[in-house]
Design an enzyme around this catalytic site. Structure first.
Site, mmCIF file in Angstrom:
data_model
loop_
_atom_site.group_PDB
_atom_site.id
_atom_site.type_symbol
_atom_site.label_atom_id
_atom_site.label_comp_id
_atom_site.label_asym_id
_atom_site.label_seq_id
_atom_site.Cartn_x
_atom_site.Cartn_y
_atom_site.Cartn_z
ATOM 1 N N ARG A 1 -55.208 19.041 -45.831
ATOM 2 C CA ARG A 1 -54.925 17.764 -46.497
ATOM 3 C C ARG A 1 -55.644 16.612 -45.781
ATOM 4 O O ARG A 1 -56.179 15.708 -46.420
ATOM 5 C CB ARG A 1 -53.408 17.523 -46.552
ATOM 6 N N LYS B 1 -53.590 10.554 -47.823
ATOM 7 C CA LYS B 1 -52.576 10.077 -46.867
ATOM 8 C C LYS B 1 -53.280 9.094 -45.933
ATOM 9 O O LYS B 1 -53.718 9.447 -44.837
ATOM 10 C CB LYS B 1 -51.965 11.266 -46.112
ATOM 11 N N GLU C 1 -42.242 8.779 -56.096
ATOM 12 C CA GLU C 1 -41.750 9.421 -54.870
ATOM 13 C C GLU C 1 -40.829 8.445 -54.163
ATOM 14 O O GLU C 1 -40.608 7.331 -54.642
ATOM 15 C CB GLU C 1 -42.925 9.824 -53.972
HETATM 16 N N1 PMP Z 1 -44.578 10.905 -49.662
HETATM 17 C C1 PMP Z 1 -44.996 10.052 -48.710
HETATM 18 C C2 PMP Z 1 -45.412 8.686 -49.104
HETATM 19 C C3 PMP Z 1 -45.032 10.462 -47.367
HETATM 20 O O1 PMP Z 1 -45.454 9.613 -46.426
HETATM 21 C C4 PMP Z 1 -44.636 11.764 -47.034
HETATM 22 C C5 PMP Z 1 -44.700 12.239 -45.606
HETATM 23 N N2 PMP Z 1 -43.816 11.544 -44.770
HETATM 24 C C6 PMP Z 1 -44.171 12.616 -48.046
HETATM 25 C C7 PMP Z 1 -44.188 12.159 -49.355
HETATM 26 C C8 PMP Z 1 -43.732 14.015 -47.754
HETATM 27 O O2 PMP Z 1 -44.843 14.803 -47.432
HETATM 28 P P1 PMP Z 1 -44.764 15.988 -46.372
HETATM 29 O O3 PMP Z 1 -43.767 16.949 -46.887
HETATM 30 O O4 PMP Z 1 -46.139 16.527 -46.316
HETATM 31 O O5 PMP Z 1 -44.313 15.368 -45.085
#
Ligand code: PMP
Length: 288
Positions: free
Chosen positions: A52, A151, A184
């Protein structure tokens, strides 16, 4: 205890882990990052996180000065050097030193930072009782403005929603996209359960493609649960049987109230508890 930090090519003392005030990561939030858990000395889903990171970097045309295999080794070295058995890794790649202008291409060397430390988790009580959250009025970045899969170091959109949550004494907020569909939470992905079926918004609705989300989908399928990726509305959240969030730090956490509406029985429901237990065991290597 002072940490050993990986800075570009090797480990340095925390006190010496410094970057320039001309780094575009600082000046413009120009860079990418990953947050990764360590369970029982093993870095969880490291390859998926590295993949990622490289995809995020490719989209913003940010060169990473190390092949994937070397970066994996650097993360593992940093974890070991700090004696982290259960903790958290923050992997950051900034655009590097440039001028005061926006031009990213004057920054010739991107900057790589790896921090391996402990993590402040939500208290156990919150997992048992479930959390109260709110809907943010801050709209999620339009996916054509900034692809949600990237990200990036630019988290102001999420921070504005987080401020709304904290102002309401809630730890999290749901963010909706420009069309009003659930995107989200500020740092987690969103799932709901209705009539025994698990629903989650598609990534195109404006969410990060969470690593925890992917593992939870896989575990739910193993449990014979039906998972549907579908656009969800605020109404769907208000009338669902169960609501939960997933993320690297939170793992799987139940939500029992949103905007003053009680979800289900007012405590984390059976599917939320099942998936939390399954994830907990899977992450800690207690089952395959
Ligand atoms: N959405 C956002 C905006 C995030 O920053 C994160 C990670 N903290 C997630 C979703 C969850 O992703 P992951 O399971 O890869 O931590």
């Amino acid at each position: 205890m002072a940490l050993k930090i990986w800075l570009n090519t090797g480990l340095v003392d925390e006190a010496d882990a410094k970057i320039s005030v001309f780094d575009h990561g600082l000046l413009y939030g120009d860079g990418v990052f990953e947050g990764i858990r360590v369970y029982n000395g093993k870095v969880f889903e490291l390859e998926a996180h590295i993949r990622r990171l490289f995809e995020s970097a490719r989209v913003i045309r940010l060169p990473i000065a190390m092949p994937k295999e070397e970066l994996i080794a650097a993360v593992e070295t940093t974890v070991k050097a700090n004696g982290i058995e259960d903790g958290y890794v923050r992997l950051v790649v900034t655009r590097g030193i440039g001028t005061l202008g926006l031009n990213p291409f004057v920054c010739t060397d991107s900057c790589l930072i790896i921090i391996a430390s402990t993590i402040q988790l939500y208290p156990e009580e919150l997992y048992e009782k479930g959390m109260r959250i709110i809907s943010a009025t801050t709209v999620r970045n339009h996916p054509l403005a900034l692809p949600p899969q990237v990200k990036s170091l630019n988290y102001l959109n999420n921070i504005l929603a987080k401020i709304e949550a904290l102002d309401s004494k809630a730890p999290e907020a749901i963010m909706y996209n420009h069309e009003g569909y659930v995107a989200e939470a500020t740092g987690d992905n969103v799932f709901l359960v209705k009539n025994g079926v698990v629903y989650t918004p598609p990534v195109e609705a404006g969410s990060l493609e969470g690593i925890t989300r992917a593992v939870v989908i896989q575990l739910a399928r193993q449990e014979g649960l039906q998972i549907i990726e579908n656009n969800l509305t605020r109404y769907d959240l208000y009338v669902c049987d169960e609501l939960f969030l997933t993320g690297t730090a939170a793992e799987v956490i139940g939500v029992v109230e949103i905007d003053g509406r009680i979800i289900g029985e007012g405590k984390p429901g059976p599917i939320t508890r099942l998936l939390r237990e399954r994830f907990y065991a899977y992450a800690r290597g207690k089952e395959s």
